[in-house]
Scaffold this active site. Structure first.
Site, mmCIF file in Angstrom:
data_model
loop_
_atom_site.group_PDB
_atom_site.id
_atom_site.type_symbol
_atom_site.label_atom_id
_atom_site.label_comp_id
_atom_site.label_asym_id
_atom_site.label_seq_id
_atom_site.Cartn_x
_atom_site.Cartn_y
_atom_site.Cartn_z
ATOM 1 N N HIS A 18 42.097 38.918 35.984
ATOM 2 C CA HIS A 18 43.364 39.597 36.289
ATOM 3 C C HIS A 18 44.274 39.565 35.063
ATOM 4 O O HIS A 18 44.876 40.573 34.691
ATOM 5 C CB HIS A 18 44.111 38.873 37.416
ATOM 6 C CG HIS A 18 43.503 39.004 38.774
ATOM 7 N ND1 HIS A 18 43.239 37.917 39.567
ATOM 8 C CD2 HIS A 18 43.123 40.087 39.502
ATOM 9 C CE1 HIS A 18 42.730 38.320 40.722
ATOM 10 N NE2 HIS A 18 42.637 39.635 40.711
ATOM 11 N N LYS A 42 42.829 40.399 55.197
ATOM 12 C CA LYS A 42 42.245 39.282 54.456
ATOM 13 C C LYS A 42 42.978 37.999 54.795
ATOM 14 O O LYS A 42 44.206 37.988 54.843
ATOM 15 C CB LYS A 42 42.404 39.523 52.948
ATOM 16 C CG LYS A 42 41.423 40.503 52.354
ATOM 17 C CD LYS A 42 41.564 40.486 50.833
ATOM 18 C CE LYS A 42 40.684 41.526 50.161
ATOM 19 N NZ LYS A 42 40.920 41.573 48.709
ATOM 20 N N ARG A 91 35.298 46.256 37.117
ATOM 21 C CA ARG A 91 34.343 45.247 36.668
ATOM 22 C C ARG A 91 32.938 45.810 36.549
ATOM 23 O O ARG A 91 32.334 45.812 35.500
ATOM 24 C CB ARG A 91 34.326 44.068 37.644
ATOM 25 C CG ARG A 91 35.471 43.125 37.439
ATOM 26 C CD ARG A 91 35.661 42.226 38.608
ATOM 27 N NE ARG A 91 36.104 42.976 39.768
ATOM 28 C CZ ARG A 91 36.544 42.435 40.888
ATOM 29 N NH1 ARG A 91 36.560 41.138 41.019
ATOM 30 N NH2 ARG A 91 36.949 43.182 41.875
ATOM 31 N N SER A 129 38.369 36.410 42.545
ATOM 32 C CA SER A 129 39.058 35.290 43.196
ATOM 33 C C SER A 129 38.119 34.628 44.198
ATOM 34 O O SER A 129 38.107 33.406 44.325
ATOM 35 C CB SER A 129 40.318 35.786 43.917
ATOM 36 O OG SER A 129 41.203 36.379 43.006
HETATM 37 P P1 ADP Z 1 42.137 43.712 45.633
HETATM 38 O O1 ADP Z 1 41.940 42.932 46.873
HETATM 39 O O2 ADP Z 1 43.141 44.818 45.743
HETATM 40 O O3 ADP Z 1 40.861 44.150 44.937
HETATM 41 P P2 ADP Z 1 42.303 41.653 43.671
HETATM 42 O O4 ADP Z 1 43.341 40.591 43.556
HETATM 43 O O5 ADP Z 1 40.921 41.204 43.992
HETATM 44 O O6 ADP Z 1 42.851 42.670 44.698
HETATM 45 O O7 ADP Z 1 42.245 42.505 42.328
HETATM 46 C C1 ADP Z 1 43.361 43.166 41.794
HETATM 47 C C2 ADP Z 1 42.936 44.021 40.620
HETATM 48 O O8 ADP Z 1 42.395 43.215 39.587
HETATM 49 C C3 ADP Z 1 41.843 45.035 40.951
HETATM 50 O O9 ADP Z 1 42.070 46.203 40.213
HETATM 51 C C4 ADP Z 1 40.586 44.375 40.470
HETATM 52 O O10 ADP Z 1 39.592 45.328 40.133
HETATM 53 C C5 ADP Z 1 41.105 43.672 39.239
HETATM 54 N N1 ADP Z 1 40.272 42.537 38.881
HETATM 55 C C6 ADP Z 1 39.931 41.493 39.661
HETATM 56 N N2 ADP Z 1 39.122 40.643 38.999
HETATM 57 C C7 ADP Z 1 38.939 41.184 37.756
HETATM 58 C C8 ADP Z 1 38.175 40.827 36.604
HETATM 59 N N3 ADP Z 1 37.411 39.746 36.591
HETATM 60 N N4 ADP Z 1 38.235 41.634 35.534
HETATM 61 C C9 ADP Z 1 38.977 42.749 35.574
HETATM 62 N N5 ADP Z 1 39.697 43.169 36.616
HETATM 63 C C10 ADP Z 1 39.677 42.392 37.698
#
Ligand code: ADP
Length: 159
Positions: A18, A42, A91, A129
C-alpha cells in the site's frame, strides 16, 4: 488546478505494498487522501481508529498525504471532495477483472473522475493484508512487509 487523488481501501492493516502505491501517487499528484472505506461485507482485525493511526504513523513523512474514513459510496465521496483521481494498485492478473468492473461502474457514475493504476513493485506483488494477517497469526515473521509500527500492532493482536 490542484490535483487530488483518493487512495481507497480497507487497509486492515496497511502494508508496504500500500505504502509503495501511496508514495508514488504522492509524487505525481498534489495531494493524496488515503480513505478507509468501511466495507460491511468484510470483518476487520483492526478497528477504524487503529487503522487510521497506523496509516498516519506510516505516512507521517509524506507531507501531502492525509487520512480519512467514509462509509459512503466511493464515487460519491470522490465527487464531494472534488477529487480528480482514484488511485489503485495492481498486483497480478487476478486483480484485473475486479478492478475493471469497479472502474467501469465508477466511470459510468462520474465521467470526470479518472481511475489511475500503479503497477506494484515486484517485491510486493504477492503481498496483501490478508496474507500478512495469516502469517502473523501463526507467529510468522512479517518484517519488511509492513511498517514497523504495524508489525508491533500485529504482535499485540495475536499474542
Ligand atoms: P480493497 O479491499 O479495496 O482491495 P485493500 O486495502 O486490500 O482494499 O487495497 C487497497 C488498494 O491497495 C487496492 O488498489 C489494492 O490493489 C492496493 N494494494 C494492496 N496491496 C498491494 C500491494 N502489495 N501492492 C500494490 N498495491 C496493493
Amino acid at each position: 488546478m490542484n490535483k487530488l487523488a483518493i487512495c481507497p481501501g480497507s487497509f486492515d492493516p496497511i502494508t508496504n505494498g500500500h505504502l509503495d502505491i501511496i508514495k508514488r501517487g504522492a509524487n505525481i499528484f498534489d495531494n493524496v487522501v488515503v480513505v478507509i472505506f468501511n466495507n460491511s461485507a468484510k470483518t476487520s482485525l483492526f478497528s477504524v481508529e487503529e487503522r487510521i493511526n497506523l496509516i498516519k504513523e506510516a505516512t507521517k513523512d509524506m507531507k501531502n498525504v492525509s487520512v480519512d474514513v467514509s462509509d459512503d459510496l466511493l464515487i460519491n465521496y470522490a465527487k464531494e471532495k472534488k477529487a480528480s483521481v482514484i488511485l489503485r494498485g495492481l498486483r497480478a492478473v487476478s486483480d484485473f477483472e475486479y478492478e475493471m468492473q469497479i472502474t467501469s461502474m465508477n466511470r459510468r457514475l462520474a465521467k470526470d473522475v479518472e481511475t489511475f493504476f500503479v503497477m506494484t513493485n515486484n517485491q510486493y506483488s504477492f503481498l496483501s493484508s490478508s496474507i500478512v494477517k495469516e502469517v502473523a497469526k501463526y507467529q510468522g515473521k512479517v518484517t519488511g512487509l509492513v511498517p514497523e509500527i504495524v508489525e508491533a500492532a500485529l504482535k499485540e493482536k495475536y499474542d
